[in-house]
Design a protein around this motif. Structure first.
Motif, PDB file in Angstrom:
ATOM      1  N   ASP A 214     -13.648  23.750  -7.056  1.00  0.00           N
ATOM      2  CA  ASP A 214     -15.103  23.643  -7.124  1.00  0.00           C
ATOM      3  C   ASP A 214     -15.552  22.294  -6.588  1.00  0.00           C
ATOM      4  OD1 ASP A 214     -15.355  26.130  -8.511  1.00  0.00           O
ATOM      5  OD2 ASP A 214     -14.603  25.097 -10.294  1.00  0.00           O
ATOM      6  N   ILE A 215     -14.726  21.281  -6.874  1.00  0.00           N
ATOM      7  CA  ILE A 215     -15.041  19.954  -6.358  1.00  0.00           C
ATOM      8  C   ILE A 215     -13.779  19.327  -5.772  1.00  0.00           C
ATOM      9  CG2 ILE A 215     -17.109  19.144  -7.563  1.00  0.00           C
ATOM     10  CD1 ILE A 215     -15.450  18.336  -9.874  1.00  0.00           C
ATOM     11  N   ILE A 216     -13.981  18.554  -4.717  1.00  0.00           N
ATOM     12  CA  ILE A 216     -12.858  17.933  -4.012  1.00  0.00           C
ATOM     13  C   ILE A 216     -13.076  16.434  -3.956  1.00  0.00           C
ATOM     14  CG2 ILE A 216     -11.755  17.704  -1.750  1.00  0.00           C
ATOM     15  CD1 ILE A 216     -12.390  20.645  -1.275  1.00  0.00           C
ATOM     16  N   VAL A 217     -12.035  15.690  -4.333  1.00  0.00           N
ATOM     17  CA  VAL A 217     -12.103  14.238  -4.191  1.00  0.00           C
ATOM     18  C   VAL A 217     -11.091  13.833  -3.124  1.00  0.00           C
ATOM     19  CG1 VAL A 217     -11.638  12.013  -5.275  1.00  0.00           C
ATOM     20  CG2 VAL A 217     -12.877  13.762  -6.539  1.00  0.00           C
ATOM     21  N   SER A 218     -11.548  13.197  -2.064  1.00  0.00           N
ATOM     22  CA  SER A 218     -10.619  12.741  -1.028  1.00  0.00           C
ATOM     23  C   SER A 218     -10.277  11.283  -1.273  1.00  0.00           C
ATOM     24  CB  SER A 218     -11.244  12.913   0.353  1.00  0.00           C
ATOM     25  OG  SER A 218     -12.513  12.302   0.387  1.00  0.00           O
ATOM     26  N   MET A 219      -9.016  10.965  -1.060  1.00  0.00           N
ATOM     27  CA  MET A 219      -8.557   9.614  -1.388  1.00  0.00           C
ATOM     28  C   MET A 219      -7.351   9.265  -0.535  1.00  0.00           C
ATOM     29  SD  MET A 219      -7.683   8.405  -5.243  1.00  0.00           S
ATOM     30  CE  MET A 219      -5.919   8.402  -5.116  1.00  0.00           C
ATOM     31  N   ASP A 220      -7.145   7.978  -0.240  1.00  0.00           N
ATOM     32  CA  ASP A 220      -5.958   7.563   0.506  1.00  0.00           C
ATOM     33  C   ASP A 220      -4.736   7.597  -0.400  1.00  0.00           C
ATOM     34  OD1 ASP A 220      -7.530   7.187   2.639  1.00  0.00           O
ATOM     35  OD2 ASP A 220      -7.429   4.994   2.655  1.00  0.00           O
ATOM     36  N   ALA A 221      -3.561   7.642   0.239  1.00  0.00           N
ATOM     37  CA  ALA A 221      -2.327   7.747  -0.529  1.00  0.00           C
ATOM     38  C   ALA A 221      -1.894   6.408  -1.117  1.00  0.00           C
ATOM     39  CB  ALA A 221      -1.214   8.289   0.360  1.00  0.00           C
ATOM     40  N   ASP A 222      -2.527   5.321  -0.704  1.00  0.00           N
ATOM     41  CA  ASP A 222      -1.972   4.016  -1.069  1.00  0.00           C
ATOM     42  C   ASP A 222      -2.594   3.379  -2.314  1.00  0.00           C
ATOM     43  OD1 ASP A 222      -4.437   3.490  -0.080  1.00  0.00           O
ATOM     44  OD2 ASP A 222      -3.765   2.335   1.651  1.00  0.00           O
ATOM     45  N   LEU A 223      -3.433   4.134  -3.033  1.00  0.00           N
ATOM     46  CA  LEU A 223      -4.057   3.643  -4.265  1.00  0.00           C
ATOM     47  C   LEU A 223      -4.905   2.397  -4.066  1.00  0.00           C
ATOM     48  CD1 LEU A 223      -1.348   4.086  -7.047  1.00  0.00           C
ATOM     49  CD2 LEU A 223      -3.225   5.607  -6.461  1.00  0.00           C
ATOM     50  N   GLN A 224      -5.341   2.156  -2.833  1.00  0.00           N
ATOM     51  CA  GLN A 224      -6.223   1.007  -2.628  1.00  0.00           C
ATOM     52  C   GLN A 224      -7.571   1.269  -3.276  1.00  0.00           C
ATOM     53  OE1 GLN A 224      -5.578   0.401   1.832  1.00  0.00           O
ATOM     54  NE2 GLN A 224      -5.841  -1.667   1.082  1.00  0.00           N
ATOM     55  N   ASP A 225      -7.891   2.554  -3.380  1.00  0.00           N
ATOM     56  CA  ASP A 225      -9.148   2.925  -4.025  1.00  0.00           C
ATOM     57  C   ASP A 225      -8.857   3.239  -5.491  1.00  0.00           C
ATOM     58  OD1 ASP A 225     -10.442   2.858  -1.480  1.00  0.00           O
ATOM     59  OD2 ASP A 225      -9.469   4.766  -1.057  1.00  0.00           O
ATOM     60  N   ASP A 226      -9.595   2.629  -6.375  1.00  0.00           N
ATOM     61  CA  ASP A 226      -9.355   2.736  -7.806  1.00  0.00           C
ATOM     62  C   ASP A 226      -9.572   4.166  -8.314  1.00  0.00           C
ATOM     63  OD1 ASP A 226      -9.145   2.363 -10.474  1.00  0.00           O
ATOM     64  OD2 ASP A 226     -11.017   1.211 -10.685  1.00  0.00           O
TER      65      ASP A 226
ATOM     66  N   ARG B 130     -11.736  -2.661  -4.669  1.00  0.00           N
ATOM     67  CA  ARG B 130     -10.663  -2.225  -3.776  1.00  0.00           C
ATOM     68  C   ARG B 130      -9.420  -3.086  -3.990  1.00  0.00           C
ATOM     69  NH1 ARG B 130      -9.428   1.097   0.858  1.00  0.00           N
ATOM     70  NH2 ARG B 130      -8.582  -0.128   2.565  1.00  0.00           N
ATOM     71  N   ASN B 131      -8.272  -2.421  -4.097  1.00  0.00           N
ATOM     72  CA  ASN B 131      -7.023  -3.137  -4.335  1.00  0.00           C
ATOM     73  C   ASN B 131      -6.218  -3.322  -3.070  1.00  0.00           C
ATOM     74  OD1 ASN B 131      -7.313  -3.277  -7.182  1.00  0.00           O
ATOM     75  ND2 ASN B 131      -6.846  -1.092  -7.243  1.00  0.00           N
ATOM     76  N   GLU B 132      -5.089  -3.996  -3.242  1.00  0.00           N
ATOM     77  CA  GLU B 132      -4.163  -4.128  -2.120  1.00  0.00           C
ATOM     78  C   GLU B 132      -3.313  -2.885  -2.034  1.00  0.00           C
ATOM     79  OE1 GLU B 132      -1.996  -8.181  -1.842  1.00  0.00           O
ATOM     80  OE2 GLU B 132      -3.257  -8.228  -3.610  1.00  0.00           O
ATOM     81  N   ARG B 133      -2.779  -2.641  -0.866  1.00  0.00           N
ATOM     82  CA  ARG B 133      -1.793  -1.578  -0.723  1.00  0.00           C
ATOM     83  C   ARG B 133      -0.544  -2.020  -1.477  1.00  0.00           C
ATOM     84  NH1 ARG B 133       0.587   2.378   2.486  1.00  0.00           N
ATOM     85  NH2 ARG B 133      -1.117   3.144   3.758  1.00  0.00           N
ATOM     86  N   GLN B 134      -0.001  -1.116  -2.318  1.00  0.00           N
ATOM     87  CA  GLN B 134       1.104  -1.544  -3.176  1.00  0.00           C
ATOM     88  C   GLN B 134       2.467  -1.421  -2.513  1.00  0.00           C
ATOM     89  OE1 GLN B 134       0.810   0.281  -7.029  1.00  0.00           O
ATOM     90  NE2 GLN B 134      -1.377  -0.061  -7.108  1.00  0.00           N
ATOM     91  N   ALA B 135       2.616  -0.496  -1.613  1.00  0.00           N
ATOM     92  CA  ALA B 135       3.906  -0.343  -0.934  1.00  0.00           C
ATOM     93  C   ALA B 135       3.673   0.251   0.437  1.00  0.00           C
ATOM     94  CB  ALA B 135       4.831   0.568  -1.742  1.00  0.00           C
ATOM     95  N   GLY B 136       4.656   0.096   1.316  1.00  0.00           N
ATOM     96  CA  GLY B 136       4.488   0.597   2.669  1.00  0.00           C
ATOM     97  C   GLY B 136       3.489  -0.266   3.401  1.00  0.00           C
ATOM     98  N   GLU B 137       3.206   0.091   4.666  1.00  0.00           N
ATOM     99  CA  GLU B 137       2.258  -0.750   5.385  1.00  0.00           C
ATOM    100  C   GLU B 137       1.098   0.065   5.924  1.00  0.00           C
ATOM    101  OE1 GLU B 137       4.952  -0.972   9.405  1.00  0.00           O
ATOM    102  OE2 GLU B 137       5.321  -2.307   7.710  1.00  0.00           O
ATOM    103  N   SER B 138       0.057  -0.657   6.318  1.00  0.00           N
ATOM    104  CA  SER B 138      -1.146   0.012   6.810  1.00  0.00           C
ATOM    105  C   SER B 138      -0.806   0.863   8.027  1.00  0.00           C
ATOM    106  CB  SER B 138      -2.200  -1.027   7.180  1.00  0.00           C
ATOM    107  OG  SER B 138      -3.279  -0.386   7.820  1.00  0.00           O
ATOM    108  N   LYS B 139      -1.338   2.083   8.038  1.00  0.00           N
ATOM    109  CA  LYS B 139      -1.117   2.972   9.173  1.00  0.00           C
ATOM    110  C   LYS B 139      -2.235   2.800  10.184  1.00  0.00           C
ATOM    111  CE  LYS B 139       2.267   4.537   6.705  1.00  0.00           C
ATOM    112  NZ  LYS B 139       2.675   3.770   5.520  1.00  0.00           N
ATOM    113  N   TYR B 140      -3.056   1.806   9.976  1.00  0.00           N
ATOM    114  CA  TYR B 140      -4.139   1.535  10.904  1.00  0.00           C
ATOM    115  C   TYR B 140      -3.953   0.186  11.573  1.00  0.00           C
ATOM    116  CZ  TYR B 140      -7.290   5.439  10.361  1.00  0.00           C
ATOM    117  OH  TYR B 140      -7.856   6.674  10.419  1.00  0.00           O
ATOM    118  N   PRO B 141      -3.071   0.094  12.567  1.00  0.00           N
ATOM    119  CA  PRO B 141      -2.967  -1.153  13.306  1.00  0.00           C
ATOM    120  C   PRO B 141      -4.235  -1.363  14.116  1.00  0.00           C
ATOM    121  CG  PRO B 141      -1.654   0.550  14.351  1.00  0.00           C
ATOM    122  CD  PRO B 141      -2.210   1.143  13.098  1.00  0.00           C
TER     123      PRO B 141
END
Ligand code: UDP
Ligand code: MG
Length: 331
Positions: A95-107, A203-214
């Protein structure tokens, strides 16, 4: 109670996924137990053609908990297309969709705020970063300047909103009516209208891995945003062309007058300078126009924005029922 689906695009996120899954499962439990969302709610991971173990991890998560499901794109199509694929698949169940990045930068705790706004009748709720201190100075500065520029170009966009948002099924279905292949979701969604609101979060820091947006991807994303939503650059070039034309007429008259008065014509420098200036301007103009023609070319093909290779949710639903019911033999 409404069924909520998180849609999470993942590209080479093997380091981040286990952490994200853990955080999400806690949040989901809390929301379900608190009676805020239906127990049917799920997290849908979208594997955007990752080259690492991302899909294996998603399959494992799916097997470990009914809270997790996933789809796999046939190849890497980029963040925006992955997001769209996830939303289009999830709208069949949610019924409702929340879109979010995989890196937990968004609280993820901002979701509570999203649900409050939803309860007030909003069809779209935008997550807005209240501070970007954790982003690099460069990213912050360029992002700010970019949003300002977009606004000047007449693109309606929510300041400091990335793709962290809640959308109702109704809003997602409206989005599905937009058949364009040049996708810039954060510019498209405000065009839908409907009752909407914002919720701010840190907004937090990326906790692991690196940004996929060079930088290179960021720049092309930025150009995409402008050219897929605004035709102002073409108009700007037209007025620029007109201005340059007027200047050249003025110069023509000036030099003609000089010639009439019998003075030696100013020579080489002016000629060379104007040739270069005009040549440069023309190339620039052709470049901008080419950018739009390229877009038209892509749109006319009506290519699909994404192709699914796997859909765990559908596979689950279509599985022949193999419950051990009543011991009816083994055929
Ligand atoms: N992503 C994706 N496909 C891509 C690039 C990125 O699905 O081709 C996903 C990525 O896994 C992440 C999200 O898009 O979940 C945002 O990427 P990232 O965090 O690297 O971008 P940043 O926060 O640095 O702008
Ligand atoms: Mg990120």
């Amino acid at each position: 109670m409404e069924t909520l689906y998180f849609v999470i695009p993942c590209y080479n996120e093997e380091e981040m996924l286990p952490i994200t899954a853990k955080a999400l499962i806690e949040k989901m439990d809390q929301l379900i137990n608190g009676g805020r969302i239906s127990p049917e709610s799920k997290v849908m991971f979208v594997d955007d053609g990752s080259k690492d173990k991302t899909w294996e991890i998603i399959e494992k998560l799916h097997a470990s908990s009914p809270l997790f499901t996933g789809i796999k794109l046939s190849r890497n199509r980029g963040h925006q297309n992955a997001l769209l694929a996830g939303m289009m698949t999830a709208k069949e169940y949610a019924d409702i969709i929340v879109s979010m990045d995989a890196d937990l930068q968004d609280d993820i705790n901002a979701v509570d705020g999203f649900l409050d706004k939803r309860a007030e009748g909003c069809e779209i709720v935008y997550g807005v970063r209240s501070s970007r201190e954790k982003d690099s100075k460069f990213k912050r500065g360029t992002a700010r300047a970019y949003y300002k520029m977009l606004a000047k170009m007449g693109v309606e966009i929510t300041y400091d909103h990335a793709d962290y948002r809640l959308m109702s099924r109704r809003a997602v279905e409206a989005l599905a009516e937009f058949t364009e292949v040049n996708l810039f979701l954060r510019g498209l969604v405000p065009m839908l209208g409907f009752k909407s609101d914002t919720v701010s979060y840190v907004r937090n820091e990326r906790q692991a891995g690196e940004s996929k947006y060079p930088l290179k991807k960021m720049l092309s994303f930025a150009v995409e945003g402008i050219t897929s939503l605004s035709v102002k650059p073409i108009r700007f070039i037209t007025s620029l062309g007109l201005a340059v034309f007027l200047v050249s007429i003025f110069m023509l008259i000036y030099f003609f007058v000089l010639w009439c008065m019998g003075r030696t014509v100013a020579g080489w420098t002016t000629t060379v300078v104007s040739v270069w200036a005009l040549g440069g301007l023309q190339l620039l103009a052709i470049g901008v126009i080419g950018e739009y023609i390229g877009k038209i070319y892509l749109e006319t093909k009506h290519r699909p924005s994404f192709l699914l290779e796997r859909d765990l949710e559908a596979e689950e639903k279509n599985k022949p029922a193999e419950q051990p019911s009543g011991g009816k033999g083994d055929n």
